[in-house]
Design a protein around this motif. Structure first.
Motif, PDB file in Angstrom:
ATOM      1  N   HIS A  95      19.636   3.309  77.911  1.00  0.00           N
ATOM      2  CA  HIS A  95      18.547   3.983  77.485  1.00  0.00           C
ATOM      3  C   HIS A  95      17.268   3.355  77.939  1.00  0.00           C
ATOM      4  N   TYR A  96      17.104   3.327  79.375  1.00  0.00           N
ATOM      5  CA  TYR A  96      15.975   2.974  80.089  1.00  0.00           C
ATOM      6  C   TYR A  96      15.071   4.053  80.006  1.00  0.00           C
ATOM      7  N   ASP A  97      13.787   3.946  80.285  1.00  0.00           N
ATOM      8  CA  ASP A  97      13.010   5.155  80.375  1.00  0.00           C
ATOM      9  C   ASP A  97      13.057   5.501  81.951  1.00  0.00           C
ATOM     10  N   TRP A  98      12.228   6.556  82.383  1.00  0.00           N
ATOM     11  CA  TRP A  98      12.129   6.997  83.491  1.00  0.00           C
ATOM     12  C   TRP A  98      11.795   5.857  84.779  1.00  0.00           C
ATOM     13  N   ARG A 108      11.321   0.129  79.006  1.00  0.00           N
ATOM     14  CA  ARG A 108      11.759   0.437  77.500  1.00  0.00           C
ATOM     15  C   ARG A 108      10.427   0.818  76.619  1.00  0.00           C
ATOM     16  N   SER A 139       4.987   6.727  75.752  1.00  0.00           N
ATOM     17  CA  SER A 139       6.036   5.899  76.679  1.00  0.00           C
ATOM     18  C   SER A 139       6.368   7.212  77.612  1.00  0.00           C
ATOM     19  N   PRO A 162       9.589   9.291  79.281  1.00  0.00           N
ATOM     20  CA  PRO A 162      10.870  10.088  78.715  1.00  0.00           C
ATOM     21  C   PRO A 162      12.057   8.996  78.886  1.00  0.00           C
ATOM     22  N   VAL A 163      12.737   8.728  78.017  1.00  0.00           N
ATOM     23  CA  VAL A 163      14.076   7.980  78.002  1.00  0.00           C
ATOM     24  C   VAL A 163      15.146   8.890  78.891  1.00  0.00           C
TER      25      VAL A 163
END
Lengths: 210, 210, 210
Positions: free
Chosen positions: A36-39, C154, C203, C205-206
């Protein structure tokens, strides 16, 4: 007859390099997605697999890291990210394709590492190590960035395929076989070892803890 | 009388270097064994401890990494791997010997790092840091590859022994003591600090978390 | 009127660099304290954040790592360690100040990375990547040394602020705006993005795991 027109060979090599880079980058991004890392995190993990090994090699060879000389590797990673985000569901069905491209990448990057190290005047045993680093250090870096135990230290033969390829290259060069033929044989040898290792779950022996 | 025949000194230094490299590599491989890594993973962890610190130093000094100039370090690591695999059970009884060799390695690698950095024309405070990196960064790299908290950040004094040695070296050189005598004194100083730290469980104060 | 006396500008830049380095080092040491690292471990984590990104950049640029040319960065880290040890309890109340300094550091280090890379003759897309590495790789290294998942993969936008700044710099330079003005605009742009990101919890997007 093998077509040895340099232009055709060059084009084939470039296609393999793009497919290999794509496969490497996708492996990094998919692992990042599982965490679940971000982009941004996904991009870093992707680029780490795609260029990590070659960059470590180039820094030790005192060469300019290869990815700084062409935007191709960054663009491949961006495309890999696009693929993972848009086609997330379909990717699983393509696992065999990614495995095939990853294996082509491993073989090609190993040979690139071998030849670049020899070009810089180092002995063959250094080149074998550098070939292995070029092919597999990126995956270790990915796992470090994911805070996981590096998978290549415990799963089917991966880096050892690269080392075996390097040894074959050494033998063939020593027997005065041409560089082109040695490279092709090494390439096929690595691909075959890796395919057999995964098909028959061949691993190295595990060290016994105390 | 101390025998100062350069050949004898050279041989002693080489023996210490081999024992130190062996001890460093064995530490990496045994830690890998405790994590059930395979033979390849063990080799990588072993070589990481043996050459990691010196390689980081050489990359920052813009020098060719030392292990690329002689196969000795790879061979020591292979021998270490052989020892761990074949004599796994007897190793535990030899823990005192490995501790002694590891301490000799720490002291020798610190001095090698100090002197190489000064040879490259950097100031003494850079050399002290590089001495510490040469002696202890390999162990940190090992723990990163094992996905563990680096042990030298929480246990008995280790890297600080190397820093203290560097400071003693600085003082002696500033007082115009000969390089050879300064190196010997630094070597013994590091060994004594490390022995005392382990014998009396001397650690640095722990930072208080919020 | 903006005061453009070079001496005044230089002094301002140096003050920002010291504050930024302090904030970066304090972030490393406080994270180490939360893990109960000892003083040495805290120092290493502090210095990792303060110089990690710039050192990675310099190694890839084939330049002497910047921290080896002035003891300022080591002294800032020592001061940061002193602050964390002595004022542990009061630090929490100053969180807003550390956040502000950290943001100034991110912006300044990004621009330093951009300009140094261009000075070394690399294209702008390499410079943007190097700016991002200079500003944020130290924090990733810190988390690796703490055996944690890197927080910037994250949380709120951090490294992307640096990339956006790099793109703005690119556009302004392409439009023949002066280097000084481009740098100031980039600096403010990064600071504003980072402030807004934290204020409104923006943040990226994941990635969706399979």
């Amino acid at each position: 007859m093998i077509n040895t027109d340099p232009k055709v060979v060059d084009t084939i090599l470039q296609i393999i390099e793009i497919l290999g880079t794509l496969a490497f980058a996708i492996s990094g991004i998919r692992h990042a997605a599982a965490r679940h890392y971000d982009w941004f995190g996904g991009f870093v993990c992707g680029i780490a697999v795609a260029i990590g090994g070659g960059t470590l090699r180039d820094v030790m060879l005192n060469a300019t890291p290869f990815w700084m000389t062409s935007p191709m590797y960054i663009l491949c990673t961006l495309m890999a990210q696009f693929i993972v985000i848009v086609f997330a569901r379909s990717l699983k069905r393509l696992d065999n394709a990614w495995f095939a491209f990853d294996t082509l990448g491993l073989a090609l990057f190993t040979i690139a590492g071998l030849q670049k190290t020899l070009d810089y005047g180092h002995p063959i045993w250094v080149a074998i190590i550098m070939g292995c680093i070029t092919g597999s250090a990126g995956g270790v870096l990915r796992d470090v960035l994911l805070n996981k135990i590096p998978v290549i230290f415990r799963k089917e033969i991966y880096a050892m395929a690269s080392v075996c390829g390097g040894v074959l290259y050494w033998i063939m060069i020593s027997l005065h076989v041409s560089v082109a033929l040695s490279a092709i044989a090494t390439f096929l040898f690595i691909v075959v070892i890796r395919f057999l290792a995964v098909k028959y779950h061949i691993s190295l022996p595990v060290l016994k803890g105390e």
